[in-house]
Design a protein around this motif. Structure first.
Motif, PDB file in Angstrom:
ATOM      1  N   GLU A 339      -7.814 116.879  19.813  1.00  0.00           N
ATOM      2  CA  GLU A 339      -7.279 118.328  20.199  1.00  0.00           C
ATOM      3  C   GLU A 339      -7.384 118.126  21.880  1.00  0.00           C
ATOM      4  O   GLU A 339      -6.319 118.619  22.471  1.00  0.00           O
ATOM      5  N   ARG A 340      -8.288 117.693  22.527  1.00  0.00           N
ATOM      6  CA  ARG A 340      -8.337 117.646  23.985  1.00  0.00           C
ATOM      7  C   ARG A 340      -7.290 116.755  24.496  1.00  0.00           C
ATOM      8  O   ARG A 340      -6.506 117.158  25.226  1.00  0.00           O
ATOM      9  N   LEU A 341      -6.983 115.639  23.775  1.00  0.00           N
ATOM     10  CA  LEU A 341      -6.010 114.569  24.172  1.00  0.00           C
ATOM     11  C   LEU A 341      -4.607 115.271  23.865  1.00  0.00           C
ATOM     12  O   LEU A 341      -3.861 115.037  24.997  1.00  0.00           O
ATOM     13  N   LYS A 342      -4.406 116.119  23.041  1.00  0.00           N
ATOM     14  CA  LYS A 342      -3.094 116.385  22.722  1.00  0.00           C
ATOM     15  C   LYS A 342      -2.683 117.332  24.005  1.00  0.00           C
ATOM     16  O   LYS A 342      -1.744 117.397  24.550  1.00  0.00           O
ATOM     17  N   ILE A 343      -3.696 118.302  24.209  1.00  0.00           N
ATOM     18  CA  ILE A 343      -3.485 119.398  25.396  1.00  0.00           C
ATOM     19  C   ILE A 343      -3.155 118.499  26.793  1.00  0.00           C
ATOM     20  O   ILE A 343      -2.215 118.902  27.628  1.00  0.00           O
ATOM     21  N   ILE A 344      -3.997 117.383  26.913  1.00  0.00           N
ATOM     22  CA  ILE A 344      -3.780 116.504  28.195  1.00  0.00           C
ATOM     23  C   ILE A 344      -2.549 115.871  28.094  1.00  0.00           C
ATOM     24  O   ILE A 344      -1.696 116.093  29.160  1.00  0.00           O
TER      25      ILE A 344
END
Length: 358
Positions: A339-344
């Motif tokens: 989920e962090r990677l998707k926002i980044i």
């Protein structure tokens, strides 16, 4: 070019915020209305005047005096409707400032004066965040941190409360309050419980007290992040041609332990003399895992956009530095890796790409 970075453009870029207190970010007009409902006396009843009072009262150079201002915000956050409204408005205000991910913390034990249970307090706040996030014109995800007060004896209870609501939006745990005389090691049982439960936690440390607080938070308690952590600079010598890191500072940098730095708040409480002299400049140059935060938007009269603008003015930061700070925060968030990677990858990097080309 740094000169081309306008405040209105900073507002538009996506931001990630890890250290923001719910009871430190109320709208002055909301405080006035809620105070009238519950019969709480305020130092001023005009919203603009009240907003100025909060900033002035917090601008004392003392953490203890700074914390006294919260008596008025906490007083109007004692009902489910009041908590829900404050949380809803928090999400809306952050989204309007371009924040796409925020972790907002509060201490449930401070909201029990009108017979709410701890679970009812958490449920009201989570409901407000959900409402505000759904209504916001800009997309935002709000995670909640539950804070235990370090001078009290409820940290185990609050830790269990956080884990109980982990699937409803509570993403982490924290302890806060005056550091001197209340070391984090007093709450070891809670931290050990959280580790057994595979749950994330941060600890307010290294804001007013210094290196022993940071050392205990990391080496005794196992903190994932440092709330503030600004005093890590005390373990860095700048007397020679190159900065020299002591063992604790080197460990924090080597382990990539995130620092939740809050420049405006640190100036108010005396942890830094000015924004230009704030250690964030040195810590960024030394490539610590630096994140930029608001702490208490009401008391500091600030926002994420304002904090970024202050760094642009003080250190000449450009879009590359602001992007670096934003990605650092998103990497350090207490939500799952994918989920962090998707926002980044899908929100932050695409928004900054044309600015970096220009």
């Amino acid at each position: 070019m740094v000169a081309n970075i306008r405040y209105e453009d900073i507002v538009k870029v996506p931001k990630a915020l890890l250290h923001d207190h719910l009871d430190g970010g109320l709208r002055p007009a909301t405080i006035v209305e809620l105070a009238a409902e519950v019969g709480h006396e305020l130092p001023a009843t005009d919203p603009e005047e009240l907003g100025r009072w909060f900033v002035g009262a917090a601008d004392s150079g003392s953490l203890e005096r700074y914390l006294e201002t919260f008596a008025h915000t906490v007083a109007v956050m004692q009902t489910a409707s009041g908590l829900r409204r404050v949380a809803r408005e928090c999400a809306l205000d952050l989204a309007a400032d371009g924040v796409v991910y925020a972790e907002v913390r509060f201490a449930p034990e401070q909201h029990l004066e009108r017979d709410l249970t701890l679970d009812e307090v958490v449920e009201a706040v989570l409901g407000g965040f959900a409402e505000g996030s759904a209504e916001a014109g800009n997309p935002i995800r709000v995670g909640t941190l539950l804070t235990a007060m370090r001078h009290a004896a409820r940290s185990q209870e609050i830790a269990e409360l956080a884990v109980r609501h982990r699937d409803e939006g509570v993403v982490g745990f924290d302890i806060a309050g005056a550091e001197a005389g209340f070391p984090p090691t007093r709450h070891l049982d809670a931290f050990e419980y959280l580790q057994r439960e595979n749950f994330h936690f941060t600890i307010h440390a290294g804001e007013a007290f210094g290196l022993p607080s940071i050392w205990q938070a990391i080496q005794w308690c196992g903190a994932d992040r440092l709330g503030h952590g600004v005093r890590i600079v005390d373990d860095i010598s700048t007397e020679g041609p190159e900065p020299v890191l002591g063992r604790l500072a080197a460990y924090v940098r080597d382990k990539r332990i995130p620092l939740e730095l809050c420049p405006s708040s640190n100036v108010q409480t005396g942890a830094a003399a000015s924004i230009a002299e704030h250690p964030i400049g040195l810590l960024r140059d030394l490539r610590f895992r630096v994140t930029l935060n608001t702490d208490n938007r009401l008391m500091s009269g600030t926002s994420m956009s304002r904090e970024m603008a202050l760094l642009v003015d003080a250190f000449g930061y450009g879009w590359a530095e602001l992007r670096w700070l934003t990605i650092n925060a998103m990497k350090s968030a207490f939500i799952p890796f994918d989920e962090r990677l998707k926002i980044i990858d899908e929100v932050i990097k695409p928004a900054y790409a044309p600015l970096l080309r220009d």
